[in-house]
Design an enzyme around this catalytic site. Structure first.
Site, PDB file in Angstrom:
ATOM      1  CG  ASP A 243      -2.087   0.979   1.028  1.00  0.00           C
ATOM      2  OD1 ASP A 243      -1.951   1.887   0.200  1.00  0.00           O
ATOM      3  OD2 ASP A 243      -3.105   0.847   1.708  1.00  0.00           O
ATOM      4  CG  HIS A 337      -5.031   4.137  -6.667  1.00  0.00           C
ATOM      5  ND1 HIS A 337      -6.116   4.914  -6.337  1.00  0.00           N
ATOM      6  CD2 HIS A 337      -4.224   4.123  -5.556  1.00  0.00           C
ATOM      7  CE1 HIS A 337      -5.981   5.366  -5.091  1.00  0.00           C
ATOM      8  NE2 HIS A 337      -4.852   4.894  -4.599  1.00  0.00           N
TER       9      HIS A 337
END
Length: 429
Positions: A243, A337
């Site tokens: 992440d 993203h």
């Protein structure tokens, strides 16, 4: 869920240049454990230092017996819980002042909370009616952080001191916000590397609120425990993705400028403080897990295995946004993203992300209620979170697999000096 790295796990109880603390023997006393913590160094050894980022990676996993020795300092230039490494357990809780409570009651509450936070972060029992839940544990890198919501200033007659940066966030088309789990007069972030230590702090903070404030909402989160991997690495989220890789780092020259309000900033009581955007982001895991690994990687723009950009290299290799494959297609898709959230694609907008994952059970239809408790820090949310989220709102490939369910924005003042409590310059200024 921007493409910015999280604070990496740190070998508990160590600082750069020092060796790892030896495993605590069976039956070690609480006093001796705390003494060991002091001897091996603090998470924040000096005001504003970010030891959690500076520790050199180690090839050996941290002995689990060392987890309790990590200690963060309550007093300092900045509040704890911002630049510290990710902790294994977290609690977020918002309070509303009780009817009739005003500035005087708020000041007394922050004074109580600050003293409780100081004691618990040092591994001591709370000042009164301690529950003994954490009696056998060390500090376990506990941090407790306090912030003020937009509504706090009207309730305390301090409207003139409310920062313009605390103006409500704009509405985003992808939001599905529950107002009962959003905002609040006061916000508290609790993190620790031991679940009982974190829960102990949560109960102490709730009890300290007394008749002055009531809980508006509470959320519980977790991360991988330090020592669970062979060496420190960027965290993974519940989608299985590493992440983020591009978090601002304290070693960068403009870190303080991006994350903290300057010493002579406005309003004066926010000097060395920061603004926290807090969002509960539901991950639609059933839909996500139906995708192939290749499809998941195209959504993110990075390899799932090691976090490297699809354009090649390692996790930290700069992403080549112009690279194409043999058919002339962009290797990193236009709506990936990681491409959309890059600071250089958003006018330099940057924020320090320090989230927790959450799992709150299974819905009646069998869908997991799980995702990310998104927390990001910046000197000004209008320059940090807002421009990035606006761009994500217009066409992020990840948006169909997530849902923003609650939101809050809080002004988090600078750290308290010795003898002060958090927010004193606001409440007594």
């Amino acid at each position: 869920m921007a493409d910015q790295s999280l604070p990496k796990a740190r070998t508990p109880g160590t600082v750069p240049g020092q060796t790892e603390a030896a495993p605590a023997p069976e039956g070690i006393s609480r006093r001796r454990l705390l003494g060991t913590a002091g001897a091996t160094g603090l998470v924040l050894g000096t005001a504003g230092a970010a030891v959690g980022y500076a520790a050199a990676p180690s090839d050996a996993a941290a002995p689990l017996t060392s987890l309790g020795t990590g200690r963060a300092m309550f007093h300092g230039k900045h509040q704890p819980g911002i630049t510290d490494g990710l902790q294994a357990r977290g609690h977020l809780v918002a309070f509303d002042l009780a009817a009739g409570a005003g500035r005087k009651e708020a000041a007394a509450l922050l004074r109580r909370w600050s003293e409780t936070a100081r004691r618990l972060m040092a591994g001591e029992p709370s000042g009164h009616d301690d529950t003994d839940v954490a009696r056998d544990a060390g500090p376990s890198s506990l941090t407790i952080t306090f912030g003020f919501g937009h509504s706090f200033f009207g309730r305390t007659g301090l409207e003139k001191q409310r920062p313009t940066a605390l103006d409500p966030l704009p509405e985003f088309s992808s939001d599905h916000l529950d107002k009962n789990r959003s905002n609040g007069d006061l916000w508290v972030q609790i993190g620790a590397n031991d679940a009982l230590v974190a829960f102990h702090a949560l109960r102490a903070i709730q009890k300290d609120a007394g008749s002055a404030a009531r809980v508006r909402w509470q959320m519980n989160g977790f991360n991988r425990s330090p020592g669970a991997t062979a060496h420190p690495m960027t965290a993974r989220n519940l989608m299985g993705q590493i992440d983020g890789t591009r978090n601002p780092k304290p070693s960068e020259a403009d870190f303080d400028q991006r994350i903290f309000v300057p010493e002579k900033g406005e309003p004066a009581w926010m000097a060395n403080g920061s603004y926290a955007v807090v969002r509960r982001i539901r991950m639609l895991l059933d839909d996500w897990e139906k995708l192939s690994v290749k499809a998941q990687e195209d959504v993110i723009g990075r390899r799932k295995s090691d976090g490297a950009a699809l354009s090649g290299g390692t996790e930290t290799t700069a992403m080549d946004l112009e690279k194409t494959d043999a058919k002339g297609n962009l290797v990193v898709p236009i709506n990936a993203h990681a491409r959309i959230t890059r600071p250089d694609q958003n006018g330099g907008a940057a924020m320090l992300r320090r989230p927790f994952s959450f799992h709150d059970g299974i819905d009646p239809d069998g869908v997991p209620d799980a995702g990310l408790l998104f927390i990001c820090w910046q000197a000004d949310p209008l320059r940090g979170f807002v421009p990035v989220q606006r761009k994500l709102d217009r066409g992020d490939a990840l948006s169909q697999f997530i849902r923003h369910e609650s939101s809050g924005l809080f002004a988090v003042p600078g750290g308290a000096a010795e003898g002060e409590y958090v927010g004193q310059r606001l409440l007594e200024g």
